[in-house]
Design a protein around this motif. Structure first.
Motif, PDB file in Angstrom:
ATOM      1  N   LEU A 127       0.827  -1.199   0.000  1.00  0.00           N
ATOM      2  CA  LEU A 127       0.000   0.000   0.000  1.00  0.00           C
ATOM      3  C   LEU A 127       0.864   1.253   0.000  1.00  0.00           C
ATOM      4  CD1 LEU A 127      -2.758  -1.107   2.529  1.00  0.00           C
ATOM      5  CD2 LEU A 127      -3.126  -0.533   0.117  1.00  0.00           C
ATOM      6  N   ALA A 128       1.987   1.216   0.723  1.00  0.00           N
ATOM      7  CA  ALA A 128       2.897   2.367   0.722  1.00  0.00           C
ATOM      8  C   ALA A 128       3.461   2.607  -0.664  1.00  0.00           C
ATOM      9  CB  ALA A 128       4.023   2.142   1.727  1.00  0.00           C
ATOM     10  N   LEU A 129       3.671   1.517  -1.422  1.00  0.00           N
ATOM     11  CA  LEU A 129       4.222   1.638  -2.774  1.00  0.00           C
ATOM     12  C   LEU A 129       3.162   2.035  -3.794  1.00  0.00           C
ATOM     13  CD1 LEU A 129       6.543  -1.495  -2.761  1.00  0.00           C
ATOM     14  CD2 LEU A 129       7.254   0.897  -2.694  1.00  0.00           C
ATOM     15  N   ALA A 130       1.893   2.028  -3.362  1.00  0.00           N
ATOM     16  CA  ALA A 130       0.830   2.442  -4.283  1.00  0.00           C
ATOM     17  C   ALA A 130       0.987   3.896  -4.682  1.00  0.00           C
ATOM     18  CB  ALA A 130      -0.542   2.219  -3.635  1.00  0.00           C
ATOM     19  N   GLY A 131       1.691   4.661  -3.848  1.00  0.00           N
ATOM     20  CA  GLY A 131       1.925   6.055  -4.173  1.00  0.00           C
ATOM     21  C   GLY A 131       2.784   6.242  -5.404  1.00  0.00           C
ATOM     22  N   LEU A 132       3.412   5.185  -5.897  1.00  0.00           N
ATOM     23  CA  LEU A 132       4.192   5.287  -7.133  1.00  0.00           C
ATOM     24  C   LEU A 132       3.294   5.502  -8.339  1.00  0.00           C
ATOM     25  CD1 LEU A 132       6.715   2.354  -6.498  1.00  0.00           C
ATOM     26  CD2 LEU A 132       7.171   4.797  -6.303  1.00  0.00           C
ATOM     27  N   GLY A 133       1.999   5.141  -8.163  1.00  0.00           N
ATOM     28  CA  GLY A 133       1.032   5.378  -9.242  1.00  0.00           C
ATOM     29  C   GLY A 133       1.121   4.400 -10.382  1.00  0.00           C
ATOM     30  N   ARG A 134       1.630   3.208 -10.151  1.00  0.00           N
ATOM     31  CA  ARG A 134       1.746   2.238 -11.238  1.00  0.00           C
ATOM     32  C   ARG A 134       1.666   0.832 -10.660  1.00  0.00           C
ATOM     33  NH1 ARG A 134       6.779   2.798 -14.383  1.00  0.00           N
ATOM     34  NH2 ARG A 134       6.598   0.560 -14.774  1.00  0.00           N
ATOM     35  N   PRO A 135       1.162  -0.129 -11.441  1.00  0.00           N
ATOM     36  CA  PRO A 135       1.092  -1.519 -10.961  1.00  0.00           C
ATOM     37  C   PRO A 135       2.484  -2.139 -10.859  1.00  0.00           C
ATOM     38  CG  PRO A 135       0.457  -1.422 -13.257  1.00  0.00           C
ATOM     39  CD  PRO A 135       0.634   0.013 -12.808  1.00  0.00           C
ATOM     40  N   LEU A 136       2.547  -3.181 -10.075  1.00  0.00           N
ATOM     41  CA  LEU A 136       3.761  -3.997  -9.950  1.00  0.00           C
ATOM     42  C   LEU A 136       3.347  -5.412 -10.336  1.00  0.00           C
ATOM     43  CD1 LEU A 136       4.992  -2.604  -6.494  1.00  0.00           C
ATOM     44  CD2 LEU A 136       5.644  -1.818  -8.777  1.00  0.00           C
ATOM     45  N   PRO A 137       3.289  -5.717 -11.632  1.00  0.00           N
ATOM     46  CA  PRO A 137       2.575  -6.904 -12.135  1.00  0.00           C
ATOM     47  C   PRO A 137       2.979  -8.220 -11.487  1.00  0.00           C
ATOM     48  CG  PRO A 137       3.212  -5.463 -13.944  1.00  0.00           C
ATOM     49  CD  PRO A 137       3.859  -4.917 -12.717  1.00  0.00           C
ATOM     50  N   ALA A 138       4.254  -8.512 -11.397  1.00  0.00           N
ATOM     51  CA  ALA A 138       4.677  -9.815 -10.865  1.00  0.00           C
ATOM     52  C   ALA A 138       4.128 -10.023  -9.467  1.00  0.00           C
ATOM     53  CB  ALA A 138       6.198  -9.918 -10.879  1.00  0.00           C
ATOM     54  N   PHE A 139       4.286  -9.019  -8.627  1.00  0.00           N
ATOM     55  CA  PHE A 139       3.810  -9.142  -7.258  1.00  0.00           C
ATOM     56  C   PHE A 139       2.286  -9.091  -7.195  1.00  0.00           C
ATOM     57  CE2 PHE A 139       2.334  -7.212  -3.309  1.00  0.00           C
ATOM     58  CZ  PHE A 139       2.898  -8.054  -2.364  1.00  0.00           C
ATOM     59  N   ASP A 140       1.675  -8.154  -7.941  1.00  0.00           N
ATOM     60  CA  ASP A 140       0.230  -7.955  -7.838  1.00  0.00           C
ATOM     61  C   ASP A 140      -0.549  -9.187  -8.270  1.00  0.00           C
ATOM     62  OD1 ASP A 140       0.761  -5.462  -6.891  1.00  0.00           O
ATOM     63  OD2 ASP A 140       0.223  -4.393  -8.736  1.00  0.00           O
ATOM     64  N   ILE A 141      -0.101  -9.835  -9.320  1.00  0.00           N
ATOM     65  CA  ILE A 141      -0.792 -11.051  -9.775  1.00  0.00           C
ATOM     66  C   ILE A 141      -0.674 -12.157  -8.728  1.00  0.00           C
ATOM     67  CG2 ILE A 141      -0.716 -12.906 -11.500  1.00  0.00           C
ATOM     68  CD1 ILE A 141       0.075 -10.767 -13.549  1.00  0.00           C
ATOM     69  N   ALA A 142       0.536 -12.327  -8.154  1.00  0.00           N
ATOM     70  CA  ALA A 142       0.731 -13.353  -7.131  1.00  0.00           C
ATOM     71  C   ALA A 142      -0.124 -13.051  -5.894  1.00  0.00           C
ATOM     72  CB  ALA A 142       2.206 -13.422  -6.749  1.00  0.00           C
ATOM     73  N   LEU A 143      -0.167 -11.768  -5.503  1.00  0.00           N
ATOM     74  CA  LEU A 143      -0.956 -11.399  -4.322  1.00  0.00           C
ATOM     75  C   LEU A 143      -2.441 -11.632  -4.573  1.00  0.00           C
ATOM     76  CD1 LEU A 143      -1.162 -10.143  -1.499  1.00  0.00           C
ATOM     77  CD2 LEU A 143      -1.234  -7.890  -2.580  1.00  0.00           C
ATOM     78  N   ARG A 144      -2.916 -11.281  -5.799  1.00  0.00           N
ATOM     79  CA  ARG A 144      -4.337 -11.498  -6.122  1.00  0.00           C
ATOM     80  C   ARG A 144      -4.674 -12.986  -6.079  1.00  0.00           C
ATOM     81  NH1 ARG A 144      -8.394  -8.836  -9.067  1.00  0.00           N
ATOM     82  NH2 ARG A 144     -10.252 -10.184  -8.928  1.00  0.00           N
ATOM     83  N   ARG A 145      -3.793 -13.799  -6.597  1.00  0.00           N
ATOM     84  CA  ARG A 145      -4.031 -15.259  -6.564  1.00  0.00           C
ATOM     85  C   ARG A 145      -4.089 -15.746  -5.130  1.00  0.00           C
ATOM     86  NH1 ARG A 145      -0.382 -19.793  -6.517  1.00  0.00           N
ATOM     87  NH2 ARG A 145      -1.416 -21.674  -7.289  1.00  0.00           N
ATOM     88  N   TYR A 146      -3.151 -15.262  -4.281  1.00  0.00           N
ATOM     89  CA  TYR A 146      -3.133 -15.670  -2.871  1.00  0.00           C
ATOM     90  C   TYR A 146      -4.444 -15.249  -2.196  1.00  0.00           C
ATOM     91  CZ  TYR A 146      -2.259 -15.254   2.144  1.00  0.00           C
ATOM     92  OH  TYR A 146      -2.379 -15.337   3.505  1.00  0.00           O
ATOM     93  N   TRP A 147      -4.872 -14.027  -2.451  1.00  0.00           N
ATOM     94  CA  TRP A 147      -6.050 -13.515  -1.755  1.00  0.00           C
ATOM     95  C   TRP A 147      -7.317 -14.283  -2.155  1.00  0.00           C
ATOM     96  CZ3 TRP A 147      -5.889 -10.386   2.272  1.00  0.00           C
ATOM     97  CH2 TRP A 147      -7.099  -9.921   2.790  1.00  0.00           C
ATOM     98  N   ASP A 148      -7.460 -14.522  -3.425  1.00  0.00           N
ATOM     99  CA  ASP A 148      -8.647 -15.239  -3.878  1.00  0.00           C
ATOM    100  C   ASP A 148      -8.697 -16.651  -3.303  1.00  0.00           C
ATOM    101  OD1 ASP A 148      -9.351 -13.022  -5.286  1.00  0.00           O
ATOM    102  OD2 ASP A 148      -8.804 -13.806  -7.272  1.00  0.00           O
ATOM    103  N   ALA A 149      -7.498 -17.256  -3.106  1.00  0.00           N
ATOM    104  CA  ALA A 149      -7.460 -18.640  -2.602  1.00  0.00           C
ATOM    105  C   ALA A 149      -7.680 -18.712  -1.091  1.00  0.00           C
ATOM    106  CB  ALA A 149      -6.122 -19.285  -2.961  1.00  0.00           C
ATOM    107  N   THR A 150      -7.159 -17.738  -0.351  1.00  0.00           N
ATOM    108  CA  THR A 150      -7.223 -17.807   1.119  1.00  0.00           C
ATOM    109  C   THR A 150      -8.384 -17.007   1.704  1.00  0.00           C
ATOM    110  OG1 THR A 150      -5.639 -15.982   1.252  1.00  0.00           O
ATOM    111  CG2 THR A 150      -4.765 -18.224   1.365  1.00  0.00           C
ATOM    112  N   HIS A 151      -8.964 -16.090   0.912  1.00  0.00           N
ATOM    113  CA  HIS A 151     -10.098 -15.288   1.390  1.00  0.00           C
ATOM    114  C   HIS A 151     -11.236 -15.364   0.367  1.00  0.00           C
ATOM    115  CE1 HIS A 151      -7.826 -13.270   4.675  1.00  0.00           C
ATOM    116  NE2 HIS A 151      -6.796 -13.469   3.850  1.00  0.00           N
ATOM    117  N   PRO A 152     -11.745 -16.551   0.086  1.00  0.00           N
ATOM    118  CA  PRO A 152     -12.800 -16.668  -0.933  1.00  0.00           C
ATOM    119  C   PRO A 152     -14.044 -15.878  -0.529  1.00  0.00           C
ATOM    120  CG  PRO A 152     -12.604 -18.702   0.352  1.00  0.00           C
ATOM    121  CD  PRO A 152     -11.448 -17.844   0.720  1.00  0.00           C
ATOM    122  N   GLY A 153     -14.568 -15.162  -1.476  1.00  0.00           N
ATOM    123  CA  GLY A 153     -15.780 -14.389  -1.218  1.00  0.00           C
ATOM    124  C   GLY A 153     -15.536 -13.062  -0.522  1.00  0.00           C
ATOM    125  N   GLU A 154     -14.292 -12.700  -0.257  1.00  0.00           N
ATOM    126  CA  GLU A 154     -13.988 -11.428   0.420  1.00  0.00           C
ATOM    127  C   GLU A 154     -13.032 -10.627  -0.466  1.00  0.00           C
ATOM    128  OE1 GLU A 154     -12.444  -9.746   4.751  1.00  0.00           O
ATOM    129  OE2 GLU A 154     -11.836 -11.747   4.094  1.00  0.00           O
TER     130      GLU A 154
END
Length: 883
Positions: A127-154
């Motif tokens: 979130l602190a790095l969000a101030g850069l104003g640009r995606p970080l694809p490698a990390f963001d895709i991995a984090l999205r996959r983790y979140w969808d798997a461990t927090h289904p429906g949230e």
């Protein structure tokens, strides 16, 4: 730099009161972080630096540790603000000498009360790095996959909006969705499918494995495919830090940023299995471009190879800046430079803190005298200052606070300190709080433990201080020690009075064992054991035991270092009540007599004797030294009575008492009797020195010098430093009458032998010898006046007679009859009781004057022989000066 102190504001109805969270100093810590930042930036800007190198040692950690309440969290907050903007930097902190680099401070409090988990840590950094104003694809895709798997429906964006991270959440969900869309487009996936992270991830992994040109940008992250294929659990999430570091390394030059991640309250993640710590350490290792500033109560042990197996990366090779010095020297030569103990405030900083904390009309509310008392009691601990401020406000509700209200420790300090310790460590902490200093063996014995493991663990705590050059290297922080001993810690295993008594006895016994087991005479250990042992025996009403023998060993050397312990924690007006009280007062009086008037010494020893609390042999010690004080004061009858009683008792000091009786006979001018008695003194009675004292008044200075030399040699043989210095001082004194050149050497040696000893009369004897050496030259009278003042302050009239004799020798050499008459007059007043009356005769002999009446002195070789010798000394000095 200060914020509003809401706690203080809500503790009073006084609207005129200004309360601020005062911040002071910590310049050393600021400079340490600045130096680490400069080194870190230089390292990551090197052309050979590779963010994907997982084997290179890591030096991207600064650990600032210290006891609870020392100000770590305050420093962490101020550091975050100072790195965010130079406008927030405290005035006393200088500007960091860093290259033009954008720093991004990210502060994360790991306190248990905050419920921080590893997910929140990862999210906080992203979130602190969000101030850069640009995606970080490698990390963001991995984090999205983790979140969808461990927090289904949230959905992540909903989680962020309603959680504590909401204020940082702007832009991150959009950036993550943008990253998914970009990758989906590169993989030619349908737009609707592009929103499904699972589908994108599967296709991306296949594309990476097949090395498709469409994903060339992400293919540079060599471990991305492996991480995307791994099960998306919390352990895998910790490895995503590698993706975050890689993405930061890919930023365009104008967008590049160096995160400074501040992890506070690090002790709250500690547990024996180190599960949470393993995840955080992995995060630090996998983000070599970020600098981590960790604050907590304990030293960071990652540089210890013994942790291998508990953590992924350990030892001095992995963490050269965190390793202890010895291990690091073996590995890299850079040990310990990234670990810094946050120390106490200086007295000046304490005063500044208290003056700024509460004010009215810009003036300190806490008066200077109360600030001084709080400063002394705090030992520089900020938490103590904070508690004292709240106590000030509490007392102020009903009356005006006084300095005496702030002399005690606070129970909160005990709770803060002991709450983090396992039961065995609390047990050891209580035991060693009884000791001024300790080593591992002493601590284990005082605690009554058969093993030292809990002691070793306690030594790792920051409130245990170390002085590697001290006899016992460890001691508790002063205010923590006082708090543990004086306040109820409210723990389930808190000690009863009986527990404290038993621990004190164990500690006293252990000290005695250390002293008695030493291979040879060790003065430093003796004095140290006495100081601690006397305090334990006095404060806990223990039997003397080994302290009796130690007291005899202490007085044997005539060194007289201070051994009396500080005043008891709970002062009492009851005076001397136990044998330990009496022994403390006895040894204190003997040591202090070198700096107190002899009348005060006699008074203190009389008070000890009147209690009747000392065992028989120590009673004789007090009686003998009171008799010596009486002799120095000119109380001849009282001195003779005391010496006679000690001699007749036949105890350890009987030879010394017999020597004292010889001195009394010599003082009375009965030299034949003194000589006969001296022949029977033997080595224990210091026979050689006593013979020297008898021969020099006879004018037989060569024989006296030989006797003193023999006394000095005998003292050296038996390692008696005090006796050796006394004998050499007397040898210098007699040499000063006969040969000024030789006297120079003898005086120099006497001063060398006296160095480190506290023998006031002997020091004065050396100065009189120096005056005699210069007899017949200018400046002697002025020096004599200075010496006369010092002798009067010390209460040593017998030394005063010797000074007047030396001054008379000077006047006789100059043939100054008026000055000689004045000296004779002063000496007559000093010898009116008959002691040293023969000095008057010696002065007449020097000047070649007839005696005013019949001689009262019994000279060994007859009056005429003595007269001739002394007159010859004056003639020889005149001849020496004329040459």
């Amino acid at each position: 730099m200060a914020g509003r102190d809401l706690r203080a504001l809500f503790s009073t109805n006084d609207h005129t009161l200004a309360a601020a969270e005062a911040f002071t100093n910590r310049q050393l810590q600021w400079q340490t972080v600045g130096a680490a930042l400069a080194e870190h930036l230089e390292h990551i800007s090197d052309t050979g630096f590779d963010v994907q190198d997982l084997e290179a040692p890591r030096d991207n950690v600064v650990n600032l540790y210290g006891i609870g309440g020392i100000g770590k969290t305050t420093f962490s907050r101020v550091l975050e603000a100072a790195l965010t903007s130079s406008e927030n930097r405290p005035a006393q902190w200088g500007e960091l000498a860093l290259p033009h680099t954008r720093l991004l401070p990210v502060r994360i409090d790991l306190a248990r009360s905050g419920g921080t988990d590893f997910e929140r840590i990862i999210l906080s950094i992203r979130l602190a790095l969000a101030g850069l104003g640009r995606p970080l694809p490698a990390f963001d895709i991995a984090l999205r996959r983790y979140w969808d798997a461990t927090h289904p429906g949230e959905p992540l964006d909903e989680y962020l909006r309603r959680g504590r991270l909401a204020k940082l959440a702007k832009g991150l969900p959009q950036q993550m969705q943008s990253a998914l869309g970009e990758v989906a487009g590169a993989l030619a996936l349908p737009g609707l499918v592009g929103a499904a992270a699972g589908q994108v991830t599967t296709t991306l992994v296949r594309a990476l494995r097949e090395r498709r040109q469409t994903v060339k940008a992400l293919a540079g992250c060599h471990r991305l495919a492996d991480l995307l294929e791994a099960d998306p659990d919390i352990d895998t999430l910790s490895y995503y830090a590698h993706l975050l570091a890689w993405e930061l390394s890919q930023l365009p030059k104008k967008k590049q940023v160096v995160p400074v991640i501040l992890l506070d309250t690090f002790e709250d993640i500690a547990d024996p299995r180190r599960d949470f710590e393993r995840l955080i350490q992995r995060l630090v290792w996998l983000m070599p471009t970020a600098l981590f500033v960790i604050t907590g109560r304990n030293r960071l042990p990652w540089g210890d190879a013994a942790l291998n197996g508990q953590l992924d990366y350990t030892g001095p090779t992995s963490w050269p800046g965190l390793a202890d010095h010895a291990a690091a020297r073996t590995a890299t030569g850079s040990g310990g430079r990234r670990q810094l103990l946050i120390g106490d405030f200086s007295p000046e900083d304490c005063g500044t803190y208290l003056a700024r904390r509460l004010t009215r009309d810009d003036e300190p509310l806490i008066s200077e005298d109360i600030r001084d008392v709080i400063t002394r009691s705090s030992h520089g601990l900020p938490l103590h200052l904070d508690l004292a401020v709240m106590r000030f406000l509490e007392i102020r509700r009903t009356r005006t606070p006084e300095p005496g209200d702030f002399t005690h420790p606070f129970p909160a300090l005990v709770a803060r300190t002991l709450s983090d310790l396992p039961s065995e460590e609390r047990h050891v902490a209580r035991a060693v709080s009884l000791l001024d200093a300790f080593d591992e063996t002493l601590a284990a014995r005082a605690a009554g433990l058969p093993h030292q493991a809990p002691v070793r663990r306690l030594l790792e705590r920051p409130f245990v201080r170390e002085d590697a050059f001290a006899l016992w290297p460890f001691h508790l922080h002063g205010v923590i020690r006082a708090a543990i001993r004086s306040a109820d810690d409210q723990t389930d295993d808190r000690w009863t009075p009986t527990d404290w008594q038993q621990a004190a006895q164990r500690a006293l016994t252990a000290l005695g064992e250390q002293w008695t087991s030493q291979p040879g005479p060790g003065r430093a250990l003796l004095v140290a054991c006495l100081r601690q042992g006397l305090r334990l025996a006095r404060d806990h009403h223990l039997d003397l035991g080994w302290l009796t023998e130690a007291a005899w060993a202490y007085v044997a050397d005539f060194v007289w270092e201070p051994v009396a312990p500080p005043a008891a924690d709970e002062p009492t007006d009851a005076g001397i009540q136990t044998a330990a009280d009496a022994l403390v007062e006895l040894l204190s009086a003997l040591a202090r007599r070198q700096r107190e008037h002899r009348a005060r010494t006699a008074e203190r020893l009389t008070a000890v004797l009147e209690t009747g609390l000392l065992p028989g042999d120590l009673t004789e010690m007090a009686l003998y030294y009171r008799a010596k004080a009486d002799r120095d004061l000119g109380h001849t009858a009282a001195s003779r009575d005391g010496m006679q009683r000690v001699a007749e008792a036949g105890g350890r000091l009987a030879p010394d008492a017999r020597r004292g009786l010889v001195h009394l006979a010599r003082m009375a001018g009965d030299f034949p009797t003194a000589l006969d008695a001296a022949q029977a003194l033997g080595e224990e009675g210091r026979q050689h020195r006593v013979l020297g004292d008898i021969w020099w008044p006879q004018g037989d200075l060569p024989r006296a010098a030989a006797a003193y030399e023999a006394a000095r040699a005998q003292a050296e043989e038996h390692s008696l430093a005090g006796e050796r210095a006394i004998a050499q001082a007397q040898r210098a004194f007699v040499a000063a009458f006969t040969d000024p050149a030789q006297a120079d050497d003898e005086i120099t040696l006497a001063r060398q032998l006296l160095d480190g000893l506290d023998l006031r009369a002997t020091a004065l004897t050396i100065e009189i010898a120096a005056l005699l050496r210069d007899a017949g030259t200018t400046g002697v009278e002025d020096r004599a006046q200075v010496l006369r003042t010092e002798i009067d302050i010390a209460g040593l009239p017998t030394v005063q007679t010797t000074l007047e004799l030396a001054l008379a020798f000077h006047h006789a050499v100059l043939d100054a009859h008026d000055d000689l008459a004045a000296t004779l007059s002063r000496l007559g007043d000093l010898t009116r009781n008959g002691d040293y009356a023969y000095y008057n005769e010696l002065i007449h002999f020097m000047a070649g004057l007839p005696l005013p009446g019949p001689a009262a002195t019994r000279w060994i070789s007859g009056e005429q022989a003595v007269r001739d010798r002394w007159h010859r000394l004056v003639h020889d000095r005149r001849s020496h000066l004329s040459r």
